[in-house]
Design an enzyme around this catalytic site. Sequence first.
Site, short mmCIF file in Angstrom:
data_model
loop_
_atom_site.label_atom_id
_atom_site.label_comp_id
_atom_site.label_asym_id
_atom_site.label_seq_id
_atom_site.Cartn_x
_atom_site.Cartn_y
_atom_site.Cartn_z
N SER A 139 0.83 -0.98 -0.30
CA SER A 139 0.15 -0.08 0.02
C SER A 139 1.06 1.26 -0.11
CB SER A 139 -1.28 0.20 1.32
OG SER A 139 -1.76 0.90 1.05
N ASP A 193 -9.85 -4.48 -4.71
CA ASP A 193 -9.51 -3.55 -3.84
C ASP A 193 -9.80 -1.81 -4.11
OD1 ASP A 193 -7.11 -1.56 -2.38
OD2 ASP A 193 -5.68 -2.67 -2.87
N HIS A 225 -7.45 -5.15 -0.08
CA HIS A 225 -6.96 -4.72 0.04
C HIS A 225 -5.74 -5.60 1.18
CE1 HIS A 225 -4.10 -0.66 -0.45
NE2 HIS A 225 -4.16 -0.91 1.48
#
Length: 247
Positions: A139, A193, A225
């Site tokens: 991320s 995601d 995610h």
Amino acid sequence: MKSIVFLIAVTFGITISLVLFNQQNPSSVEPDPMARSFVLWLHGLGDSGPANEPIKTLFTSPQFSKTKWSFPSAPSNPVTCNYGAVMPSWFDIAEIPVAADSPKDEGSVLKAVQNIHAIIDKEIAAGINPSNVFVCGFSQGGALTLASVLLYPKSLGGGAVFSGWLPFNSSILERVTSEAKKTPILWSHGMADRTVLFEAGQAGPPFLEKAGVSCEFKAYPGLSHSISNEELRSLESWIKSHLPSSS
């Protein structure tokens, strides 16, 4: 509303909380005469380095018997997408979800890059060959991974981006050296995601290829995610294939 946004933002840091359950201890491996390697893992927003350390237990191949792992923690900073709330953050993020055209705070990204470069410099000075250095991140950590390897003056073993995005504009490419362009990139992204949209991940490979950087993109249907065991197994194989002494 603010509390909802805050909870969403913290999901940036959810990496392996699910995939490491029920994992057994890795079997012992025989020492391998390979050169030492270094893997630097950068966590997501709101997370910490120590929380991600179990990742290294999944890399049981002999090639990792002499690998040094590093899991640094981001400093606490106010985050715009959280209405200025202070939390572990490598750089500022303007909005969630992150889309391909989301605003970018290049100033704070470049500041974070300097800190990552200092970590890499220290390991190289200690004797690790740059070609055996791998930077990986999830991320926000994935976005920082990308910026860090592209702006490093030497060619590294590789950079692995998980559910990340491009944290800079095309003008940054003027600062990418010919050596840095030789560093290969592995980019993995879940198609489900909703925090860093899949479109943000898809924008990466064309951008990099246009700049002359090799990028292998892997899409994972149904993955939200988070990071999966399948992705980590792929990472292990990918690093092994890029270790100079593994050929």
